[in-house]
Scaffold this motif. Structure first.
Motif, PDB file in Angstrom:
ATOM      1  N   ILE A  81      15.534   0.294   2.267  1.00 27.57           N
ATOM      2  CA  ILE A  81      15.179   1.139   1.536  1.00 27.57           C
ATOM      3  C   ILE A  81      14.988   2.367   1.627  1.00 27.57           C
ATOM      4  CG2 ILE A  81      15.023   0.429  -0.544  1.00 27.57           C
ATOM      5  CD1 ILE A  81      16.085  -2.320  -0.831  1.00 27.57           C
ATOM      6  N   LYS A  82      14.147   2.426   2.298  1.00 23.27           N
ATOM      7  CA  LYS A  82      12.980   3.203   2.138  1.00 23.27           C
ATOM      8  C   LYS A  82      13.306   4.337   2.771  1.00 23.27           C
ATOM      9  CE  LYS A  82       9.440   4.161   0.162  1.00 23.27           C
ATOM     10  NZ  LYS A  82       8.844   4.120  -1.048  1.00 23.27           N
ATOM     11  N   ALA A  83      14.162   4.130   3.620  1.00 23.19           N
ATOM     12  CA  ALA A  83      14.731   4.640   4.598  1.00 23.19           C
ATOM     13  C   ALA A  83      15.922   4.914   4.844  1.00 23.19           C
ATOM     14  CB  ALA A  83      13.352   5.309   6.282  1.00 23.19           C
ATOM     15  N   VAL A  84      16.948   5.450   4.354  1.00 26.32           N
ATOM     16  CA  VAL A  84      18.251   5.071   4.768  1.00 26.32           C
ATOM     17  C   VAL A  84      18.638   6.317   5.639  1.00 26.32           C
ATOM     18  CG1 VAL A  84      20.865   5.106   3.628  1.00 26.32           C
ATOM     19  CG2 VAL A  84      18.902   3.807   2.298  1.00 26.32           C
ATOM     20  N   PRO A  85      19.079   6.504   6.495  1.00 25.22           N
ATOM     21  CA  PRO A  85      19.488   7.464   7.085  1.00 25.22           C
ATOM     22  C   PRO A  85      21.057   8.047   7.010  1.00 25.22           C
ATOM     23  CG  PRO A  85      20.119   5.771   8.711  1.00 25.22           C
ATOM     24  CD  PRO A  85      19.117   5.249   7.316  1.00 25.22           C
ATOM     25  N   LEU A  86      21.220   9.534   6.686  1.00 23.46           N
ATOM     26  CA  LEU A  86      22.134  10.336   6.400  1.00 23.46           C
ATOM     27  C   LEU A  86      22.350  11.154   7.019  1.00 23.46           C
ATOM     28  CD1 LEU A  86      21.624  10.504   2.350  1.00 23.46           C
ATOM     29  CD2 LEU A  86      22.865   8.945   3.675  1.00 23.46           C
ATOM     30  N   PRO A  87      23.532  10.853   8.345  1.00 20.29           N
ATOM     31  CA  PRO A  87      23.644  12.070   9.358  1.00 20.29           C
ATOM     32  C   PRO A  87      24.431  13.319   8.869  1.00 20.29           C
ATOM     33  CG  PRO A  87      25.025   9.268   9.756  1.00 20.29           C
ATOM     34  CD  PRO A  87      24.001   9.864   8.237  1.00 20.29           C
ATOM     35  N   VAL A  88      23.941  14.352   8.545  1.00 15.28           N
ATOM     36  CA  VAL A  88      24.654  15.339   8.099  1.00 15.28           C
ATOM     37  C   VAL A  88      25.725  16.121   9.166  1.00 15.28           C
ATOM     38  CG1 VAL A  88      24.063  17.204   6.714  1.00 15.28           C
ATOM     39  CG2 VAL A  88      22.901  15.703   6.251  1.00 15.28           C
ATOM     40  N   GLN A  89      26.850  16.659   9.110  1.00 20.82           N
ATOM     41  CA  GLN A  89      27.164  17.314  10.195  1.00 20.82           C
ATOM     42  C   GLN A  89      26.446  18.841  10.111  1.00 20.82           C
ATOM     43  OE1 GLN A  89      29.672  15.281   9.144  1.00 20.82           O
ATOM     44  NE2 GLN A  89      28.942  13.573  10.922  1.00 20.82           N
ATOM     45  N   ARG A  90      27.593  18.833   8.582  1.00 22.83           N
ATOM     46  CA  ARG A  90      27.070  20.788   8.175  1.00 22.83           C
ATOM     47  C   ARG A  90      27.370  20.595   6.846  1.00 22.83           C
ATOM     48  NH1 ARG A  90      32.384  18.859   8.798  1.00 22.83           N
ATOM     49  NH2 ARG A  90      31.847  18.973  11.169  1.00 22.83           N
ATOM     50  N   THR A  91      26.505  21.952   6.124  1.00 20.65           N
ATOM     51  CA  THR A  91      26.890  23.007   5.322  1.00 20.65           C
ATOM     52  C   THR A  91      27.898  22.345   4.507  1.00 20.65           C
ATOM     53  OG1 THR A  91      26.677  25.202   5.623  1.00 20.65           O
ATOM     54  CG2 THR A  91      25.158  23.949   5.272  1.00 20.65           C
ATOM     55  N   ARG A  92      28.289  22.622   3.234  1.00 19.95           N
ATOM     56  CA  ARG A  92      29.787  23.040   2.400  1.00 19.95           C
ATOM     57  C   ARG A  92      29.878  24.287   2.248  1.00 19.95           C
ATOM     58  NH1 ARG A  92      33.738  20.926   2.473  1.00 19.95           N
ATOM     59  NH2 ARG A  92      34.770  21.667   0.485  1.00 19.95           N
ATOM     60  N   PRO A  93      31.691  24.556   2.260  1.00 19.06           N
ATOM     61  CA  PRO A  93      31.157  26.461   2.621  1.00 19.06           C
ATOM     62  C   PRO A  93      30.357  27.377   1.823  1.00 19.06           C
ATOM     63  CG  PRO A  93      33.499  25.217   2.563  1.00 19.06           C
ATOM     64  CD  PRO A  93      32.547  24.267   2.886  1.00 19.06           C
ATOM     65  N   ILE A  94      30.281  28.148   2.145  1.00 13.69           N
ATOM     66  CA  ILE A  94      28.591  29.237   1.523  1.00 13.69           C
ATOM     67  C   ILE A  94      29.854  29.923   0.070  1.00 13.69           C
ATOM     68  CG2 ILE A  94      29.941  31.400   1.710  1.00 13.69           C
ATOM     69  CD1 ILE A  94      26.924  32.503   2.245  1.00 13.69           C
ATOM     70  N   ALA A  95      31.206  29.404  -0.208  1.00 15.96           N
ATOM     71  CA  ALA A  95      32.092  30.023  -1.772  1.00 15.96           C
ATOM     72  C   ALA A  95      31.663  28.957  -2.371  1.00 15.96           C
ATOM     73  CB  ALA A  95      33.442  30.079  -0.909  1.00 15.96           C
ATOM     74  N   GLU A  96      31.587  27.687  -1.930  1.00 20.40           N
ATOM     75  CA  GLU A  96      30.654  26.568  -2.878  1.00 20.40           C
ATOM     76  C   GLU A  96      29.172  26.784  -3.478  1.00 20.40           C
ATOM     77  OE1 GLU A  96      31.915  22.573  -1.689  1.00 20.40           O
ATOM     78  OE2 GLU A  96      33.608  23.647  -1.061  1.00 20.40           O
ATOM     79  N   ALA A  97      28.600  27.532  -2.845  1.00 22.78           N
ATOM     80  CA  ALA A  97      26.970  26.646  -2.833  1.00 22.78           C
ATOM     81  C   ALA A  97      26.491  28.326  -4.407  1.00 22.78           C
ATOM     82  CB  ALA A  97      26.699  27.966  -1.582  1.00 22.78           C
ATOM     83  N   ILE A  98      25.348  27.580  -4.642  1.00 21.21           N
ATOM     84  CA  ILE A  98      25.197  28.377  -5.699  1.00 21.21           C
ATOM     85  C   ILE A  98      24.330  30.021  -5.109  1.00 21.21           C
ATOM     86  CG2 ILE A  98      22.867  27.985  -6.937  1.00 21.21           C
ATOM     87  CD1 ILE A  98      23.805  25.232  -7.799  1.00 21.21           C
ATOM     88  N   SER A  99      24.041  29.341  -4.398  1.00 21.30           N
ATOM     89  CA  SER A  99      23.342  30.970  -3.807  1.00 21.30           C
ATOM     90  C   SER A  99      23.323  31.518  -2.928  1.00 21.30           C
ATOM     91  CB  SER A  99      21.912  31.256  -4.386  1.00 21.30           C
ATOM     92  OG  SER A  99      21.196  30.405  -3.500  1.00 21.30           O
ATOM     93  N   SER A 100      22.910  32.687  -1.795  1.00 17.21           N
ATOM     94  CA  SER A 100      23.490  32.797  -0.049  1.00 17.21           C
ATOM     95  C   SER A 100      21.716  32.959   0.095  1.00 17.21           C
ATOM     96  CB  SER A 100      24.217  33.933  -0.364  1.00 17.21           C
ATOM     97  OG  SER A 100      24.066  34.544  -0.505  1.00 17.21           O
ATOM     98  N   ALA A 101      21.512  32.658   1.849  1.00 11.34           N
ATOM     99  CA  ALA A 101      20.425  32.606   1.394  1.00 11.34           C
ATOM    100  C   ALA A 101      20.637  34.598   3.228  1.00 11.34           C
ATOM    101  CB  ALA A 101      19.408  32.394   2.896  1.00 11.34           C
ATOM    102  N   GLY A 102      19.776  35.369   3.589  1.00  8.66           N
ATOM    103  CA  GLY A 102      20.418  36.626   4.084  1.00  8.66           C
ATOM    104  C   GLY A 102      20.757  37.135   3.735  1.00  8.66           C
TER     105      GLY A 102
END
Ligand SMILES: Cc1cc2nc3c(=O)[nH]c(=O)nc-3n(C[C@H](O)[C@H](O)[C@H](O)COP(=O)(O)OP(=O)(O)OC[C@H]3O[C@@H](n4cnc5c(N)ncnc54)[C@H](O)[C@@H]3O)c2cc1C
Length: 402
Positions: free
Chosen positions: A322-343
């Protein structure tokens, strides 16, 4: 004689988002002809979108903590904030009839929560100060010393220019980063755009995805080996999003693929949790106990089942899960959906006034520069403060008092 498609102005501002509008405000009423251009049909499209979920203008936390939100760019952004601080931003918004308040999290919002009233009053102020707008005019590059456009206006001569073209998220609102090759051709160093404050992709089972998508998990914490980030996480069809996810997104993005650790009970340590779990009455189902006695949501229980083959019955093992549920994250969602951008435009490419070293007379401001920050009002604050610096740089260059 120049045709109708050729105009001249003292100061051209390209981009009518918050950064461009702030530059226009700062430069108006100084005796210069200020002209704003934008590719879209109306100004401030992303600003209006930002107001949809509650326009978070800035944050009320102490300045050192505020500045640290800009990570590796803290030093540069700190110099912008000296010129236009969170307090200045609040006074400015108040002056535009958008009186602000501090929410329970310390975030600052206009009382109306939306951007539309503030934007309306802002545009009226600019109009009264003689700022001229040319909308549906896309800047396409340089023709010698002149600026080229592809709308009714073809060519503009300006004594100084502020580019405030935004980053690369939500391109349908105007910030499509099509300007990158134009400046690269002039020798400006531009770091590749990446999603910031974005969702991430996790492959859920079809059963979990269909039941859980759109539901929030509140009062959780996420970590990547470092300090846990408290907040909310929303399960989506593709993975996860939400406040805590955005707050950890910069670190997570740079390590993908990665296993994110979800703490479903950040208020309790493992030992206390194990003791509570050990007190479970015989015969009571685990799901009923967890949701009834431990106040875990049904979604949290489903997530335990989704991420592990067998939910352990033994109190210690269950507490650790419960204190450490592993979430295997593959990739970001596309930049078109992001709130902002880096770079964006590297800081070595500009001087302290945010003028491009490679193209004298061209100043830049807002999200098109290479900085990022979490949500919390830090994005608009950074854009507006940078615009003040660039506008003052223009005044300096044109020989006026800033
Ligand atoms: C859903 C959402 C919610 C958000 N909520 C918040 C929030 O609550 N608080 C916060 O601080 N931030 C928030 N943000 C982020 C914030 O809106 C942006 O950081 C900010 O708008 C960036 O301002 P900017 O002026 O640099 O660029 P933009 O607002 O992107 O403006 C750039 C302008 O340049 C124009 N342009 C681009 N290229 C050209 C060209 N070639 N020729 C002419 N015009 C061009 C575009 O049409 C656009 O009008 C949110 C963003 C999104 C998407």
């Amino acid at each position: 004689m120049p045709g109708v498609s050729e105009i001249s102005t003292d100061i051209a501002i390209i981009g009518a988002g918050p950064a461009g509008l702030m530059a226009a405000e700062r430069l108006s009423g100084r005796g210069f002809k200020v002209t704003v251009f934008d590719a879209m049909a109306t100004p401030g499209r992303k600003f209006l979108m930002a107001g949809r979920g509650g326009l978070n203008l800035t944050h009320s936390e102490p300045l050192p903590k505020f500045i640290a939100r800009y990570g590796g760019r803290s030093a540069q952004v700190a110099s912008w904030l000296e010129r236009f601080s969170p307090e200045d931003l609040r006074k400015w918004a108040d002056g535009l009839g958008a009186e602000t308040f501090v929410g329970s999290s310390g975030r600052v919002f206009p009382k109306a929560m939306k951007a539309s009233g503030l934007l309306r009053n802002w545009l009226r102020r600019l109009d009264e100060r003689g700022v001229v707008f040319h909308l549906r005019q896309r800047w396409t590059g340089f023709d010698g010393e002149r600026l080229q456009f592809d709308g009714e206006i073809r060519s503009v001569a300006a004594r100084a220019t502020v580019l405030a073209l935004g980053g690369a998220s939500w391109p349908k609102l105007g910030s499509d980063a099509a300007w990158v090759p134009i400046l690269e051709a002039r020798g400006v160093d531009i770091r590749p755009f990446q999603p910031a404050n974005s969702g991430f992709e996790i492959t859920w089972s079809a059963h979990f995805r269909d039941r859980a998508a759109g539901q929030p998990l509140k009062n959780i914490a996420l970590s990547l080996g470092g300090d846990p980030v408290p907040g909310e996480m929303v399960v989506t069809r593709h993975g996860i999003e939400g406040g805590a996810v955005y707050a950890i997104s910069a670190a997570l993005r740079d390590r993908l693929p990665a296993v994110l650790t979800l703490d479903l009970k950040p208020q309790m340590d493992v030992a206390a949790l194990a003791a509570r779990l050990a007190a479970r009455r015989k015969g009571r189902s685990l799901s009923a106990w967890l949701t009834g006695e431990l106040n875990l949501s049904p979604l949290a229980y489903s997530l335990l089942r989704e991420t592990t083959d067998v939910v352990p019955d033994e109190a210690g093992a269950l507490a650790r899960l419960i204190k450490a549920v592993p979430l295997p994250v593959q990739r970001t969602r596309p930049i078109a959906e992001a709130i902002s951008s880096a770079g964006g435009i590297g800081f070595d490419a500009v001087n302290g006034d945010l003028m491009l070293r490679a193209v004298p007379g061209i100043f830049v401001a807002g999200e098109m520069l290479d900085w990022e920050a979490p949500t919390g009002g830090y994005l608009l604050q950074g854009c507006l403060s940078a615009a003040v610096v660039a506008a003052d740089g223009v005044l300096k260059r044109l020989g006026s008092e800033a």
